[in-house]
Design a protein around this motif. Structure first.
Motif, PDB file in Angstrom:
ATOM      1  N   PHE A  65       0.819  -1.215   0.000  1.00 32.74           N
ATOM      2  CA  PHE A  65       0.000   0.000   0.000  1.00 32.74           C
ATOM      3  C   PHE A  65       0.858   1.272   0.000  1.00 32.74           C
ATOM      4  O   PHE A  65       0.342   2.367  -0.118  1.00 32.74           O
ATOM      5  N   GLN A  66       2.163   1.117   0.195  1.00 30.25           N
ATOM      6  CA  GLN A  66       3.023   2.307   0.313  1.00 30.25           C
ATOM      7  C   GLN A  66       4.219   2.234  -0.639  1.00 30.25           C
ATOM      8  O   GLN A  66       5.365   2.440  -0.221  1.00 30.25           O
ATOM      9  N   MET A  67       3.956   1.984  -1.872  1.00 26.41           N
ATOM     10  CA  MET A  67       5.051   1.791  -2.827  1.00 26.41           C
ATOM     11  C   MET A  67       5.816   3.083  -3.110  1.00 26.41           C
ATOM     12  O   MET A  67       7.026   3.049  -3.314  1.00 26.41           O
ATOM     13  N   ARG A  68       5.131   4.204  -3.118  1.00 26.50           N
ATOM     14  CA  ARG A  68       5.816   5.471  -3.414  1.00 26.50           C
ATOM     15  C   ARG A  68       6.623   5.946  -2.200  1.00 26.50           C
ATOM     16  O   ARG A  68       7.821   6.219  -2.309  1.00 26.50           O
ATOM     17  N   SER A  69       5.967   5.993  -1.058  1.00 29.18           N
ATOM     18  CA  SER A  69       6.653   6.563   0.116  1.00 29.18           C
ATOM     19  C   SER A  69       7.772   5.647   0.626  1.00 29.18           C
ATOM     20  O   SER A  69       8.785   6.132   1.122  1.00 29.18           O
ATOM     21  N   GLN A  70       7.591   4.351   0.473  1.00 29.01           N
ATOM     22  CA  GLN A  70       8.603   3.429   0.998  1.00 29.01           C
ATOM     23  C   GLN A  70       9.672   3.048  -0.032  1.00 29.01           C
ATOM     24  O   GLN A  70      10.821   2.827   0.314  1.00 29.01           O
ATOM     25  N   TYR A  71       9.275   2.988  -1.301  1.00 27.99           N
ATOM     26  CA  TYR A  71      10.206   2.450  -2.303  1.00 27.99           C
ATOM     27  C   TYR A  71      10.411   3.369  -3.514  1.00 27.99           C
ATOM     28  O   TYR A  71      11.169   3.035  -4.428  1.00 27.99           O
ATOM     29  N   GLY A  72       9.687   4.473  -3.548  1.00 31.95           N
ATOM     30  CA  GLY A  72       9.877   5.460  -4.614  1.00 31.95           C
ATOM     31  C   GLY A  72       9.344   5.058  -5.971  1.00 31.95           C
ATOM     32  O   GLY A  72       9.765   5.598  -7.001  1.00 31.95           O
ATOM     33  N   VAL A  73       8.418   4.093  -6.014  1.00 29.95           N
ATOM     34  CA  VAL A  73       7.839   3.679  -7.301  1.00 29.95           C
ATOM     35  C   VAL A  73       6.311   3.735  -7.226  1.00 29.95           C
ATOM     36  O   VAL A  73       5.731   3.804  -6.139  1.00 29.95           O
ATOM     37  N   ALA A  74       5.660   3.692  -8.388  1.00 29.62           N
ATOM     38  CA  ALA A  74       4.187   3.683  -8.495  1.00 29.62           C
ATOM     39  C   ALA A  74       3.586   4.808  -7.651  1.00 29.62           C
ATOM     40  O   ALA A  74       4.062   5.950  -7.712  1.00 29.62           O
ATOM     41  N   ALA A  75       2.563   4.487  -6.857  1.00 32.38           N
ATOM     42  CA  ALA A  75       1.932   5.510  -6.002  1.00 32.38           C
ATOM     43  C   ALA A  75       1.451   4.830  -4.740  1.00 32.38           C
ATOM     44  O   ALA A  75       1.217   3.622  -4.726  1.00 32.38           O
ATOM     45  N   ASP A  76       1.296   5.616  -3.688  1.00 38.00           N
ATOM     46  CA  ASP A  76       0.732   5.071  -2.451  1.00 38.00           C
ATOM     47  C   ASP A  76      -0.778   4.906  -2.602  1.00 38.00           C
ATOM     48  O   ASP A  76      -1.430   5.692  -3.286  1.00 38.00           O
ATOM     49  N   TRP A  77      -1.311   3.914  -1.940  1.00 39.50           N
ATOM     50  CA  TRP A  77      -2.761   3.821  -1.819  1.00 39.50           C
ATOM     51  C   TRP A  77      -3.173   4.876  -0.783  1.00 39.50           C
ATOM     52  O   TRP A  77      -2.433   5.084   0.208  1.00 39.50           O
ATOM     53  N   PRO A  78      -4.313   5.510  -0.976  1.00 37.44           N
ATOM     54  CA  PRO A  78      -4.734   6.503   0.024  1.00 37.44           C
ATOM     55  C   PRO A  78      -5.419   5.831   1.214  1.00 37.44           C
ATOM     56  O   PRO A  78      -6.217   6.456   1.916  1.00 37.44           O
ATOM     57  N   LEU A  79      -5.187   4.576   1.399  1.00 39.54           N
ATOM     58  CA  LEU A  79      -5.716   3.843   2.550  1.00 39.54           C
ATOM     59  C   LEU A  79      -4.720   2.735   2.880  1.00 39.54           C
ATOM     60  O   LEU A  79      -3.819   2.445   2.080  1.00 39.54           O
ATOM     61  N   SER A  80      -4.911   2.137   4.035  1.00 34.68           N
ATOM     62  CA  SER A  80      -3.943   1.127   4.475  1.00 34.68           C
ATOM     63  C   SER A  80      -4.593  -0.257   4.508  1.00 34.68           C
ATOM     64  O   SER A  80      -5.816  -0.388   4.369  1.00 34.68           O
ATOM     65  N   TYR A  81      -3.753  -1.249   4.737  1.00 33.72           N
ATOM     66  CA  TYR A  81      -4.269  -2.613   4.910  1.00 33.72           C
ATOM     67  C   TYR A  81      -5.293  -2.640   6.051  1.00 33.72           C
ATOM     68  O   TYR A  81      -6.351  -3.263   5.930  1.00 33.72           O
ATOM     69  N   GLU A  82      -4.984  -1.931   7.120  1.00 38.49           N
ATOM     70  CA  GLU A  82      -5.877  -1.932   8.287  1.00 38.49           C
ATOM     71  C   GLU A  82      -7.243  -1.343   7.929  1.00 38.49           C
ATOM     72  O   GLU A  82      -8.274  -1.790   8.435  1.00 38.49           O
ATOM     73  N   ASP A  83      -7.240  -0.337   7.043  1.00 38.88           N
ATOM     74  CA  ASP A  83      -8.525   0.259   6.625  1.00 38.88           C
ATOM     75  C   ASP A  83      -9.395  -0.754   5.887  1.00 38.88           C
ATOM     76  O   ASP A  83     -10.616  -0.635   5.861  1.00 38.88           O
ATOM     77  N   LEU A  84      -8.765  -1.713   5.249  1.00 42.26           N
ATOM     78  CA  LEU A  84      -9.511  -2.687   4.434  1.00 42.26           C
ATOM     79  C   LEU A  84      -9.766  -4.011   5.151  1.00 42.26           C
ATOM     80  O   LEU A  84     -10.559  -4.820   4.681  1.00 42.26           O
ATOM     81  N   GLU A  85      -9.090  -4.226   6.268  1.00 42.83           N
ATOM     82  CA  GLU A  85      -9.076  -5.559   6.881  1.00 42.83           C
ATOM     83  C   GLU A  85     -10.483  -6.102   7.138  1.00 42.83           C
ATOM     84  O   GLU A  85     -10.826  -7.233   6.800  1.00 42.83           O
ATOM     85  N   ASN A  86     -11.331  -5.265   7.719  1.00 45.90           N
ATOM     86  CA  ASN A  86     -12.682  -5.694   8.049  1.00 45.90           C
ATOM     87  C   ASN A  86     -13.479  -6.073   6.795  1.00 45.90           C
ATOM     88  O   ASN A  86     -14.237  -7.047   6.793  1.00 45.90           O
ATOM     89  N   ASP A  87     -13.260  -5.313   5.735  1.00 44.24           N
ATOM     90  CA  ASP A  87     -13.997  -5.593   4.493  1.00 44.24           C
ATOM     91  C   ASP A  87     -13.420  -6.810   3.757  1.00 44.24           C
ATOM     92  O   ASP A  87     -14.148  -7.527   3.075  1.00 44.24           O
ATOM     93  N   TYR A  88     -12.126  -7.042   3.929  1.00 38.96           N
ATOM     94  CA  TYR A  88     -11.558  -8.301   3.428  1.00 38.96           C
ATOM     95  C   TYR A  88     -12.294  -9.481   4.086  1.00 38.96           C
ATOM     96  O   TYR A  88     -12.688 -10.441   3.423  1.00 38.96           O
ATOM     97  N   ALA A  89     -12.451  -9.379   5.406  1.00 39.01           N
ATOM     98  CA  ALA A  89     -13.089 -10.480   6.143  1.00 39.01           C
ATOM     99  C   ALA A  89     -14.525 -10.678   5.677  1.00 39.01           C
ATOM    100  O   ALA A  89     -14.993 -11.818   5.526  1.00 39.01           O
ATOM    101  N   LYS A  90     -15.230  -9.571   5.432  1.00 39.33           N
ATOM    102  CA  LYS A  90     -16.622  -9.685   4.953  1.00 39.33           C
ATOM    103  C   LYS A  90     -16.665 -10.382   3.593  1.00 39.33           C
ATOM    104  O   LYS A  90     -17.503 -11.259   3.364  1.00 39.33           O
ATOM    105  N   ALA A  91     -15.785  -9.958   2.710  1.00 38.84           N
ATOM    106  CA  ALA A  91     -15.768 -10.570   1.366  1.00 38.84           C
ATOM    107  C   ALA A  91     -15.457 -12.059   1.470  1.00 38.84           C
ATOM    108  O   ALA A  91     -16.061 -12.887   0.781  1.00 38.84           O
ATOM    109  N   GLU A  92     -14.539 -12.408   2.347  1.00 32.98           N
ATOM    110  CA  GLU A  92     -14.189 -13.834   2.515  1.00 32.98           C
ATOM    111  C   GLU A  92     -15.395 -14.647   2.981  1.00 32.98           C
ATOM    112  O   GLU A  92     -15.582 -15.794   2.561  1.00 32.98           O
TER     113      GLU A  92
END
Lengths: 550, 196
Positions: free
Chosen positions: A124-151
Motif C-alpha cells: 500500500f506504500q510503494m511510493r513513500s517506501q520504495y519510490g515507485v508507483a503511487a501510495d494507496w490513500p488507505l492502508s491494509y488496516e482500513d480494508l481488513e474488516n472488508d476483506y473479512a466480509k468478502a471472505e
C-alpha cells in the motif's frame, strides 16, 4: 433507480450485494451473457479439453494493441518455448497475444482459479517506501474488516498463519489439503529458500451455505459446474438477487455515461440484446468494467461542456496501466504424480512477496503450482505438448508420461511506466461504432529483472523436486498475455495525481464511482486482485449509502 | 511518321521484354519445382487445387488422410485413431473450413510425388511402413512447406480428437472426464488404475 452498476465482475457484483442488502435499489448492466453452471460448462463431456472457458458470447470483446517492444538477445532465456514446437515467438518483437477476460454475469471470476488474496500491507506504500508507483490513500488496516466480509460471502478456505497479513477473524473454512503433486514440492522445499503455504482459495473445502465442497477436478478455469468455486455469480450476485433490490440485466452494453449539471452524472445510455437503446437515470453510477474497459467507457463519455473523457480532469484515465507479469516452467517428474488431480493453485509461496524481497528489483512476486493453469491437466495437451513424436512410440510414451507433469508458475509486481497505457483506437470500432480500447504495453528493465528472478526460481523449484528436464516455459517477456490488469483510473488523495478519491469516488463527479482494479495505485506482488476489489467495493458501498442519505 | 515508327518500336520492345520476363519466371519456377522434386503432373494438380478451393476432398484425398491418421495413432493394445472416428472428425472439420481443407489438399498434393519418387506409387497405395517414412520426411521438411503444414495440422488434430475419446484413456489409467466425479483420491499416490 438508486444505483446503476456497469459490469458484474468482482467489483460490480460485490457493490450490488453490499448496496442491495441495505435496501438500496440496484440495476446491474452486464455486456455479456449469463452462464448457467449446470448447463454451460463442459467438464463432464469427453471433449472437455478442447475448449478453455466456454465463451458463448456472440460478439467477443475487441481491443487492439500499440507497437510492441523489440526483444533482446541477452534475455533469450526468458523466451517462450516448447521442446516440440521450439520458440513460440520467432520474431524479434514482443507479440500481443491476449487479455484474458470474460464478459458475462460474474465477469472474469467465471474463469478464475479462485485465489482469494489480501494484499501485502507494504504494497500500500510503494511510493513513500520504495519510490515507485503511487501510495494507496488507505492502508491494509482500513480494508481488513472488508476483506473479512468478502471472505465470508465467497466462502474462502485458508490457513490462519499468514503473519504478513494480520487477520481479525479466522478464514470461514479450513484450507484444502495439498495434492500429491504439491506434497512433493513441499517435501523438497528444504532444497530451496521458498517456504510453501496452503493457498487461500474461493473454493469450498467443505459444504458452505448450500454449496457443495470441491471435488478436486483441477479445472476451475473452465467454469465450475458444481458452484463450489466462489465466482461472483453464485456468491455476491446470487445473494444480491435474494434481497429483492437487485436487478441484473445481461447482454446490455453501456454506450456512455450521461453527464449532468453540478458535477453530477445523470445516468447511462445502453443498448440491450434486441438492439434497442435505453436511457436510465440513477442517483449514483458505479463503473466496474475492469482496467481496460473502464477507461474506455470514461473516455467515450463526455463531460457535457465540450470535453471528451469523463472523470479525466487529471488526464490520468487510461494512464499507469499495469499488467500481469508471469512465468511458468513445466517439466516431467520421475514419478507418476497424477498431477491432473487436485486444485489449480493449492499451495503458494509468499517468500518473495514483499516489495523489497527481491534484491535487485523493487516489487514482489509469488510462486504456485501451475500444472492446471498451464492447461496440462488432460491427455490432449500431453499428446500435443509433452510427448514428442507420433505413431506407436508416441502412444507408448503417453502411457509412461501421463500424470508426471509438474509445473511451477510465478506472478510478479507490475509497475507503471509512461509507455504502458490504454487509449481509444479511433481507427477500430466495435459493432456499435465506438472506438475500441488500444493497449500499449512496455516492460522496463525492472520488470525484466523481476521476471528473470521469477524464471530462475521456478526452474530451481522444479529441479529441487526431482524434475530433470523442463519441456516448456512461457512468460510475459515475449508475449503480452494478461489476466490481471490494473491502474488506469488511479485512486489517490490529490485530484491532480489521481482519478478517484479513497472511496473510489470521482474527484469531480460526486455520484460517479469506479470499483475495479483500475483504481489500484500499485499491482501488488502477485496477489490475485479479486478479493481486494471486493473489499474495496464493500467499503465504497458503505460510503455510497452515506452519500445517498445525505 | 518518325513518331509513329518510334511508338511501334517502343511497343514492340515492351512486348518483347514482357515475353522475356514471363519466360524467365516460368523457367525459374520450373527449376524450383524440379529441385523440389515436383513433376509436371503435380504442378498441374497444384494449379488445379487453387481452383478447387470450394470443392470437398475427393475419394483419393480422403484415403490419403486416413492412411496418414492411421499411422499417426495406430492400433496397439488400445484402439487406433481410425477406430475411434478421428478421421471422420477431421473430414467434418475440412467440410466446414475451406482454408483447413486447402491446407490438407496442398499437403496431400506434395506427399504424393514424394511417395511416387520414393516407392513408385501414390501415397494412398503405400504400406503402413512406407507411410511412416513419408511422414518422417514431412515432419523434417521446412516449417511452412505444404508437407510440413499437413504434418503439423494432422498431428495436432489427430491427437486432439484421439485423446478426447474415452477408449484412448484406458491405457493411460485416466478416469476422466474431470466431472461429475472429480478426483477424490488426489492426495494419494497413484498405485493402480483404480485409484486414478
Amino acid at each position: 433507480m438508486d444505483v446503476i452498476v456497469i459490469g458484474s465482475g468482482a467489483g460490480g457484483g460485490a457493490s450490488a450485494w453490499a448496496l442491495s442488502q441495505q435496501g438500496i435499489n440496484v440495476l446491474v448492466l452486464e455486456a455479456g451473457p449469463a452462464y448457467d453452471p449446470y448447463k454451460d460448462y463442459h467438464l463432464h463431456q469427453p471433449d472437455w479439453e478442447l475448449e478453455r472457458f466456454p465463451d458463448k458470447q456472440e460478439h467477443p470483446l475487441k481491443y487492439s494493441f500499440g507497437e510492441m517492444q523489440p526483444l533482446e538477445k541477452r534475455y533469450d532465456r526468458l523466451r517462450t518455448w516448447n521442446h516440440i514446437r521450439g520458440l513460440t515467438n520467432r520474431s524479434d518483437t514482443r507479440i500481443p497475444y491476449k487479455y484474458h477476460h470474460v464478459q458475462g454475469v460474474g465477469g472474469s471470476t467465471l474463469h478464475f482459479t479462485g485465489e482469494a488474496h489480501r494484499l501485502h500491507p507494504k504494497a500500500f506504500q510503494m511510493r513513500s517506501q520504495y519510490g515507485v508507483a503511487a501510495d494507496w490513500p488507505l492502508s491494509y488496516e482500513d480494508l481488513e474488516n472488508d476483506y473479512a466480509k468478502a471472505e465470508r460471502v465467497v466462502g474462502v478456505s485458508g490457513e490462519d498463519k499468514f503473519s504478513q497479513r494480520p487477520r481479525s477473524t479466522d478464514f470461514p473454512l479450513p484450507p484444502h489439503p495439498a495434492s500429491y503433486a504439491s506434497q512433493k514440492i513441499i517435501a523438497h522445499s528444504h532444497n530451496t529458500d521458498l517456504k510453501w503455504d496452503f493457498n487461500s482459495l474461493a473454493t469450498l473445502s467443505a459444504p458452505y451455505e448450500g454449496r457443495p465442497g470441491c471435488n478436486y477436478c483441477n479445472n476451475c478455469g473452465r467454469g465450475c459446474p458444481r458452484k463450489d468455486k466462489g465466482s461472483v455469480d453464485v456468491t455476491f450476485l446470487h445473494k444480491a438477487r435474494l434481497t429483492g433490490h437487485c436487478q441484473i440485466q445481461s447482454n446490455s452494453t453501456v454506450l456512455r455515461i450521461i453527464s449532468g449539471d453540478n458535477d453530477r452524472v445523470e445516468g447511462v445510455e445502453y443498448i440491450d440484446k434486441t438492439g434497442a437503446t435505453h436511457l436510465v437515470k440513477a442517483k449514483v453510477v458505479i463503473v466496474a468494467c475492469g482496467a481496460i474497459e473502464t477507461p474506455r467507457l470514461l473516455l467515450l463519455s463526455d463531460t457535457g461542456d465540450g470535453e471528451q473523457g469523463l472523470a479525466n480532469e487529471s488526464g490520468l484515465v487510461g494512464q499507469n496501466f499495469m499488467e500481469t507479469l508471469s512465468w511458468v516452467s513445466a517439466g516431467l517428474h520421475p514419478e507418476n504424480l497424477g498431477s491432473y488431480r487436485g486444485l489449480p493453485t493449492d499451495i503458494i509461496s509468499w517468500s518473495y512477496n514483499a516489495p523489497d524481497a527481491i534484491s535487485n528489483a523493487i516489487g514482489g512476486c509469488r510462486f504456485a503450482v501451475g500444472t492446471s493453469e498451464s492447461d496440462l491437466a488432460g491427455p490432449v495437451n500431453y499428446a500435443k505438448r509433452v510427448v514428442a513424436g507420433w505413431g506407436l512410440a508416441h502412444k507408448q510414451k503417453m502411457r509412461e508420461t501421463f500424470g508426471h507433469v509438474l509445473s511451477v508458475g510465478s506472478i510478479g509486481e507490475s509497475l507503471p511506466n509512461p509507455n504502458s497505457f490504454i487509449a481509444l483506437d479511433e481507427s477500430n470500432k466495435d459493432r456499435f461504432g465506438r472506438s475500441i480500447a488500444k493497449i500499449s504495453s512496455f516492460l522496463n528493465e525492472g520488470e525484466i529483472s523481476r521476471l528473470k528472478f521469477m524464471a530462475n526460481k521456478c526452474r530451481e523449484v522444479l529441479n529441487a523436486t526431482g524434475v530433470t528436464e523442463i519441456f516448456e516455459e512461457y512468460g510475459s517477456y515475449d508475449f503480452f498475455n494478461s489476466t490481471h490488469v490494473f491502474g488506469t483510473a488511479r485512486m489517490g488523495n490529490d485530484p491532480a495525481e489521481s482519478v478517484v478519491n479513497p472511496y473510489c469516488q470521482s474527484h469531480r463527479w460526486k455520484n460517479l464511482f469506479i470499483v475495479d482494479s483500475s483504481v489500484f495505485p500499485s499491482s501488488g506482488g502477485g496477489e490475485a486482485p479479486s478479493l481486494t476489489i471486493e473489499a474495496l467495493a464493500i467499503r465504497t458501498a458503505r460510503y455510497i449509502r452515506q452519500y445517498l442519505n445525505s | 511518321m518518325a513518331n509513329t515508327f518510334s511508338r511501334r518500336r517502343f511497343i514492340g520492345s515492351l512486348l518483347y521484354l514482357t515475353a522475356l520476363l514471363f519466360s524467365g519466371i516460368l523457367l525459374f519456377r520450373s527449376y524450383r519445382s524440379y529441385r523440389a522434386g515436383l513433376d509436371f503432373s503435380t504442378l498441374i494438380a497444384r494449379s488445379r487445387a487453387r481452383w478447387r478451393y470450394d470443392d470437398p476432398l475427393d475419394a483419393t484425398e480422403l484415403r490419403c488422410l486416413q492412411q496418414y491418421i492411421d499411422v499417426l495413432a495406430p492400433d496397439d493394445d488400445s484402439p487406433g485413431a481410425l477406430k475411434v472416428g478421428v478421421d471422420q472428425r477431421i473430414i467434418a472439420k475440412s467440410s466446414d473450413d475451406p482454408d483447413y481443407r486447402q491446407t490438407l489438399r496442398q499437403g496431400i498434393l506434395r506427399i504424393n510425388p514424394l511417395a511416387q519418387n520414393k516407392f513408385g506409387c501414390p501415397f494412398h497405395q503405400l504400406t503402413a511402413d512406407q507411410v511412416h517414412e513419408i511422414i518422417l520426411i514431412s515432419e523434417q521438411a521446412k516449417r511452412y512447406s505444404s508437407e510440413r503444414l499437413l504434418f503439423d495440422r494432422l498431428r495436432e488434430d489427430t491427437f486432439s480428437y484421439y485423446y478426447v475419446a474415452p477408449e484412448s484413456w484406458q491405457s493411460l489409467c485416466y478416469q476422466g472426464p474431470p466431472q461429475p466425479v472429480g478426483f477424490s483420491g488426489y492426495q494419494q499416490p497413484l498405485e493402480s488404475c483404480d485409484q486414478s
